[in-house]
Design a protein around this motif. Structure first.
Motif, PDB file in Angstrom:
ATOM      1  N   ILE A   1     -48.207  40.438 110.334  1.00 30.67           N
ATOM      2  CA  ILE A   1     -48.101  41.868 110.626  1.00 30.67           C
ATOM      3  C   ILE A   1     -47.930  42.656 109.328  1.00 30.67           C
ATOM      4  O   ILE A   1     -48.542  43.715 109.146  1.00 30.67           O
ATOM      5  CB  ILE A   1     -46.923  42.139 111.597  1.00 30.67           C
ATOM      6  CG1 ILE A   1     -47.183  41.507 112.965  1.00 30.67           C
ATOM      7  CG2 ILE A   1     -46.619  43.622 111.702  1.00 30.67           C
ATOM      8  CD1 ILE A   1     -48.149  42.219 113.860  1.00 30.67           C
TER       9      ILE A   1
ATOM     10  N   GLN B   1     -57.503  43.197 116.115  1.00 30.87           N
ATOM     11  CA  GLN B   1     -56.078  43.325 116.449  1.00 30.87           C
ATOM     12  C   GLN B   1     -55.338  44.105 115.353  1.00 30.87           C
ATOM     13  O   GLN B   1     -54.468  44.928 115.648  1.00 30.87           O
ATOM     14  CB  GLN B   1     -55.448  41.951 116.631  1.00 30.87           C
ATOM     15  CG  GLN B   1     -55.920  41.235 117.886  1.00 30.87           C
ATOM     16  CD  GLN B   1     -55.337  39.854 117.989  1.00 30.87           C
ATOM     17  OE1 GLN B   1     -54.126  39.684 117.977  1.00 30.87           O
ATOM     18  NE2 GLN B   1     -56.198  38.845 118.098  1.00 30.87           N
TER      19      GLN B   1
ATOM     20  N   SER C   1     -41.468  49.768 118.928  1.00 32.97           N
ATOM     21  CA  SER C   1     -42.210  48.510 118.816  1.00 32.97           C
ATOM     22  C   SER C   1     -41.727  47.429 119.772  1.00 32.97           C
ATOM     23  O   SER C   1     -42.236  46.311 119.737  1.00 32.97           O
ATOM     24  CB  SER C   1     -42.136  47.987 117.375  1.00 32.97           C
ATOM     25  OG  SER C   1     -40.796  47.722 117.011  1.00 32.97           O
TER      26      SER C   1
ATOM     27  N   THR D   1     -49.081  51.786 114.585  1.00 31.41           N
ATOM     28  CA  THR D   1     -48.111  52.170 113.558  1.00 31.41           C
ATOM     29  C   THR D   1     -48.304  53.617 113.121  1.00 31.41           C
ATOM     30  O   THR D   1     -47.325  54.305 112.840  1.00 31.41           O
ATOM     31  CB  THR D   1     -48.133  51.217 112.344  1.00 31.41           C
ATOM     32  OG1 THR D   1     -49.447  51.165 111.804  1.00 31.41           O
ATOM     33  CG2 THR D   1     -47.684  49.822 112.733  1.00 31.41           C
TER      34      THR D   1
ATOM     35  N   TYR E   1     -48.441  41.214 120.562  1.00 33.88           N
ATOM     36  CA  TYR E   1     -47.915  41.836 119.347  1.00 33.88           C
ATOM     37  C   TYR E   1     -46.424  41.549 119.175  1.00 33.88           C
ATOM     38  O   TYR E   1     -45.958  41.327 118.061  1.00 33.88           O
ATOM     39  CB  TYR E   1     -48.160  43.347 119.348  1.00 33.88           C
ATOM     40  CG  TYR E   1     -49.580  43.749 119.027  1.00 33.88           C
ATOM     41  CD1 TYR E   1     -50.277  43.184 117.964  1.00 33.88           C
ATOM     42  CD2 TYR E   1     -50.217  44.730 119.767  1.00 33.88           C
ATOM     43  CE1 TYR E   1     -51.575  43.570 117.661  1.00 33.88           C
ATOM     44  CE2 TYR E   1     -51.519  45.132 119.473  1.00 33.88           C
ATOM     45  CZ  TYR E   1     -52.191  44.544 118.421  1.00 33.88           C
ATOM     46  OH  TYR E   1     -53.480  44.943 118.120  1.00 33.88           O
TER      47      TYR E   1
ATOM     48  N   TRP F   1     -53.420  47.563 115.720  1.00 31.69           N
ATOM     49  CA  TRP F   1     -52.039  47.626 115.233  1.00 31.69           C
ATOM     50  C   TRP F   1     -51.855  48.819 114.289  1.00 31.69           C
ATOM     51  O   TRP F   1     -50.842  49.507 114.333  1.00 31.69           O
ATOM     52  CB  TRP F   1     -51.661  46.327 114.536  1.00 31.69           C
ATOM     53  CG  TRP F   1     -50.257  46.349 114.029  1.00 31.69           C
ATOM     54  CD1 TRP F   1     -49.840  46.528 112.747  1.00 31.69           C
ATOM     55  CD2 TRP F   1     -49.065  46.222 114.808  1.00 31.69           C
ATOM     56  NE1 TRP F   1     -48.473  46.515 112.681  1.00 31.69           N
ATOM     57  CE2 TRP F   1     -47.974  46.336 113.938  1.00 31.69           C
ATOM     58  CE3 TRP F   1     -48.810  46.023 116.166  1.00 31.69           C
ATOM     59  CZ2 TRP F   1     -46.651  46.249 114.363  1.00 31.69           C
ATOM     60  CZ3 TRP F   1     -47.496  45.941 116.591  1.00 31.69           C
ATOM     61  CH2 TRP F   1     -46.443  46.061 115.698  1.00 31.69           C
TER      62      TRP F   1
END
Length: 186
Positions: free
Chosen positions: A94, A110, A31, A118, A83, A114
């Motif tokens: 988040i 977004q 990340s 993940t 991010y 995301w």
């Protein structure tokens, strides 16, 4: 005997505390901005995924054939930067996304992108490496709240600017059992 103290920036201190919980975390996480850029690039270069994100699709498809790949890489870099800022300054958003809660139109796409990120990390890495910074911050706060971890000392924080909320919350958790002095510039 020399004093047993060291100087650290607030974010560096925060990460050192997280590394007490997870000493085997690699220096660079999936990340972090650079690896995230490449994961995003691999996602948005897949036509079936790109078509799910109209704004990204329009931007990339408007590029000439020879400029599509550089434009996609640039876009991936910009998205990873955004991010990364969210992870540091808006970790609660988040974490909401991880719980399936999204907001407006821009936030919605977004959050969907995301989620793909993940999923990719969860499929490629074991815990805790697959966790992003916001998740690690959340876990660390709970760990520090629930038990005494490691050798901790009085903490002196000299901060010339803004402290992100995640670090401020962690300082609060730390200060519940230890003396913390915060020095702010005015």
């Amino acid at each position: 005997a020399p004093p047993s103290w060291a100087t650290r920036w607030p974010a560096e201190w925060h990460w050192n505390q997280i590394r007490e919980i997870y000493p085997d975390l690699p220096k660079v996480l999936p990340s972090d901005p650079e690896p995230m850029k490449w994961t995003l690039f691999s996602l948005v270069t897949k036509p079936d995924i790109l078509k799910r994100f109209k704004r990204l699709y329009n931007y990339i498809s408007e590029q000439s054939e020879e400029m599509r790949e550089p434009a996609t890489l640039k876009l991936s870099r910009q998205l990873s930067s955004v991010y990364d800022q969210y992870l540091i300054y808006r970790p609660e958003m988040i974490l909401k996304w991880g719980a399936g809660k999204t907001g407006s139109e821009d936030e919605k796409w977004q959050a969907e992108l995301w989620e793909l990120l993940t999923e990719q990390w969860n499929n490629s890495f074991k815990k805790p490496i697959c966790h992003h910074k916001a998740k690690l911050f959340e876990i660390a706060e709970k760990e520090f709240n629930s038990k005494d971890i490691g050798f901790r000392k009085t903490l002196f924080v000299f901060n010339p600017g803004l402290i992100p909320a995640s670090i401020a919350r962690f300082l609060k958790v730390y200060s519940d059992n230890h003396t913390v002095y915060l020095f702010q510039n005015r």
